[in-house]
Structure formats: C-alpha cells, structure tokens
Design a protein around this motif. Sequence first.
Motif, PDB file in Angstrom:
ATOM      1  N   GLU A  60      50.006-118.936  15.417  1.00  0.00           N
ATOM      2  CA  GLU A  60      51.253-119.075  16.150  1.00  0.00           C
ATOM      3  C   GLU A  60      52.453-119.303  15.243  1.00  0.00           C
ATOM      4  O   GLU A  60      53.583-118.986  15.610  1.00  0.00           O
ATOM      5  CB  GLU A  60      51.137-120.215  17.170  1.00  0.00           C
ATOM      6  CG  GLU A  60      50.299-119.850  18.385  1.00  0.00           C
ATOM      7  CD  GLU A  60      50.192-120.997  19.363  1.00  0.00           C
ATOM      8  OE1 GLU A  60      51.005-121.942  19.252  1.00  0.00           O
ATOM      9  OE2 GLU A  60      49.299-120.964  20.219  1.00  0.00           O
TER      10      GLU A  60
ATOM     11  N   GLU B  58      57.374-113.534  17.352  1.00  0.00           N
ATOM     12  CA  GLU B  58      57.462-114.608  18.331  1.00  0.00           C
ATOM     13  C   GLU B  58      57.872-114.092  19.709  1.00  0.00           C
ATOM     14  O   GLU B  58      57.352-114.548  20.731  1.00  0.00           O
ATOM     15  CB  GLU B  58      58.465-115.666  17.856  1.00  0.00           C
ATOM     16  CG  GLU B  58      57.970-116.471  16.661  1.00  0.00           C
ATOM     17  CD  GLU B  58      59.008-117.463  16.180  1.00  0.00           C
ATOM     18  OE1 GLU B  58      60.208-117.291  16.533  1.00  0.00           O
ATOM     19  OE2 GLU B  58      58.633-118.410  15.450  1.00  0.00           O
TER      20      GLU B  58
ATOM     21  N   LYS C 289      55.002-115.223  22.577  1.00  0.00           N
ATOM     22  CA  LYS C 289      55.485-115.733  23.858  1.00  0.00           C
ATOM     23  C   LYS C 289      54.695-115.191  25.044  1.00  0.00           C
ATOM     24  O   LYS C 289      54.202-115.976  25.871  1.00  0.00           O
ATOM     25  CB  LYS C 289      56.977-115.425  24.000  1.00  0.00           C
ATOM     26  CG  LYS C 289      57.617-116.071  25.222  1.00  0.00           C
ATOM     27  CD  LYS C 289      59.117-115.808  25.237  1.00  0.00           C
ATOM     28  CE  LYS C 289      59.775-116.469  26.460  1.00  0.00           C
ATOM     29  NZ  LYS C 289      61.238-116.227  26.473  1.00  0.00           N
TER      30      LYS C 289
END
Length: 481
Positions: free
Chosen positions: A298, A450, A455
């Motif tokens: 992440e 991201e 997301k």
Amino acid sequence: MADGKQDARSVRKQAIRRKAQRRHSHFYERCAHWSFNGQGEGTPIHWHRERWILAATGLLITLLSGFLIPAWATAMKPVAVEPVEHTLLPLALPKIVAPTLKAPAVEDWRVVQVRPGQTLSDIFQSQGLSLTDLQTVVDNAGDAKAALHHIHPGQEFDFLIGRNGNLEGIRFDKDEATRAIIRLDSNAPSVATVVRAVETREQVAHGVIEDSLFAAANKAGLSNAMVIKLADLFKYDVDFVQDLRVGDSFTVIYDNVYRDGAYLHEGDIVAAEFVNQGHRYTAYRFKRADGSDGWFSEDGRPIQKSFLRIPVDFTRISSPFSAARMHPILGLMRAHKGVDYAAPTGTPIHAAGDGVIKYRAWMNGYGNFVIIQHDSHISTAYGHMSRFATERVGQHVHQGDIIGYVGMTGLATGPHLHYEFRVDGVQRNPQTVTLPKPEPLPGAQMAKFESTVVKPQLARLMGIDNNYKLAQAESTKRSDD
C-alpha cells in the motif's frame, strides 16, 4: 235405396258449397257472373265459363314460357369471339447456362493435444507425417515460428490431411490472442493469423486458516496453482511453514482468462491481503512506467524485497541459528551461524538477491560452497550443495536464479541447505535480520498507483473482509440462539 244415398251425397256437396260461399262471400260477390246463375240454393252450380277462362290462362302461360325462356337463355349465353390468327416468327435468344450449385466442402481438421514429454516431431509422426512436412511448416511459419519451438502439454495443433495422406494445412495458437493458419494445399504456401477475443473476469476468494493454507484456499475455491501464487507474493514477509497460525486469513482478487467466451485458464492476482498473527500484508498489481507488471504494498514499495528470506523450498528447519549447539558429527559445542533447511537432494537453491558470485568451490565442513556479494556490506553463503549450477565466479546473478542444488556434501548427516546472511562479514540470523527496504515508486507513478489501484481495490478488500465478519457474527448468533 240407391237414390236415397245419391240424394244424401248431393245434399252434403251443396252444404259444403254453401259453407265455402259464406266464408269467401266477398270473392263470390265479385265473380258470381263467371259460373253462378243466381238461382236459389237448391239450383246446381255450373262451371263452364270458368273452365274456359282457366284453359285460356294456361295456354297463355305456356306460350309465354316458350318464348321468354329461350330468349333469356340466349341473352345469358356469352358472346363467342372469333379467334384471331397469329403469325409465329423465329426469335434468336442467348443460351442460358444454369449454374451448378455445389455444397461447400467441410474441411476435416484433426485436433491433436500435446501430451507431457511429446515433441513436435512426435506429434507429426503420430499423424503419419514426415520430418520433411515438419520442416516445410517451420520454414513457412513466418513470425509464428517461435510458437513451434516452445510447445507445452495441453496445447492443441489442428492438422488438415488430404486424401492421399499429404499435409494440406496446420493451425495452432501463435499466442494467447492469435491463431496461425498455414496452408500448403496450393502452389505457394501461405500463412495467416486470426485474432481471437480474449477477456479477463475478476474473481474473489476469502478464507480463514483452520488447518493449512491449502485446505483453506481450496475451501474458498482457489486452485493449488493460485495458492502457490499467493504464497509467492508474501514469501518475503511470511514463512508459510513456520509462521502460519489458526485464524490467519487471506483475501484474493484475481483474474480468470476467457477466450472466445470459453474459460481458458487462471490469470494473475490483482490484489491480495494476508493477515498473519495480527500483522496485515497487502499486494497490488500495477503496471510500471516501462510497461511491465509488478506487485506493490500500500505504501508503493515493491513486494519483492532486496533479499529472499528463504532461498529454497524446504520441508523443515533442521537446525536454527544459534550461538552454541552440539555439532551432530564433531560432538562439540560450537556456534551455528546459519539456518539449515532440510530438503530432498536435488532441490534447486536460488540466489537470495542480485549480486556477483564471489566464491564457488569446495570448502572444509561446508562441502560445495557458494558466496554471493550483493553490495559493499551484504553477502550470502550456501553450503552442502550436491552440485553447482552453470554460473561461474565473477558472474552477475539475479534474485531467484538457480545457483546449485541441495545435497549433503561436507560435514552433514542428511540433505539440507546451510544458509548464512552476512553483514560486513559477520553472520546474522536470516530469519530475524532486518532486510533493507526497496525504494517506493517515484512521485508521478505513486499518485497514479494510489488513485487507480490502491483506493478502489482497498475498498473491495475491506468490504469483503467486513462482509465475512458480519456473516460470521450472524452465524455465531444463530448458533447461540
């Protein structure tokens, strides 16, 4: 007496006549002069004039019928038209040839599936074809030639064989999305490619470990091949032999590949989450700037660490890192400055990271021994190999390259790999040493990663996990009730 009967009949007839006259008195009043003489009731009635009138009327009707009916029949008869004579003249017309309709010939393609261990020459010979036929196909394959040099079990080849047993055509998959068709039934061989519709469909699996990773994954609908892919993603952070615990969980979003609407095979993992002993690890697939796919956590760092935590597929740790242990052969207490991973003889040993082979030879106690220098501070060592791979001293190797095979050379009681992780020449415990983190994605790629990957996929992973927890809670509640 006869006269009496006759009188009685006369009286009865006259009574009937009088009754008729009374009932139709208005008729007889108008027409009395035709037949009645106006005498008393007892006078007989005479019909002479009436008979003449009736006879004349009948004759008139007969005459009229004889005249009118033929006239009417003649009027209704269609007027006869005299035939007009025609003169026939010869006329020359173009000759019309009726087209001959033939049903399109149905080509009989033989489908052959490659079996394990088969070569392309084996397949050609099984169809009664010669090596000359094979060479002809290879020579005319064009840019599909590479597919003929790298066949695999399950791949299909379709052959079109003529009546005389000669090869007229062959078709095969050039790659996943295109099929090559080579025709040899004309004067000049030809090759064509046909594009096939390939699509991916995402699948989701979630499981909780109760016994083993494979059992939980199979229960969740994952194949063994997909389980290996999952373990390969997180092998840098999780020891799937030593670290797994009951209650550990995983969530996987992966692709299934379909061609022409039919299932073809499993694809790659799109996103995954693994919770091990309370620690959460994630992996997301992302296309780098150079077009290659990679998996990242992440925070945008590559899942592939600089070093493999374990460089061999092992069955168990036969001896851990220790400052003092009893040597199984020497019988002396001495430090064991590495980890021994037991594995069958011949199991491949992989380079833990990118580097240069610094040593490759026999070393006392270690048997066949290899040292790889990764940078100015870190090196790794591999001992007890049964044999070396093809690399030589000074050669650059990449992480995962095979550098040798498990054995029991040197001082060893069974086949295993003795693995050391060294920092500035000092051995550290490979299982606990802090490995250097890889660099994250650069700024522009990080922003794209991201927004387009983390997301949306993180929301899906969290949603799946929450739904599972709700289902578990509901199930527990029903059990308590």
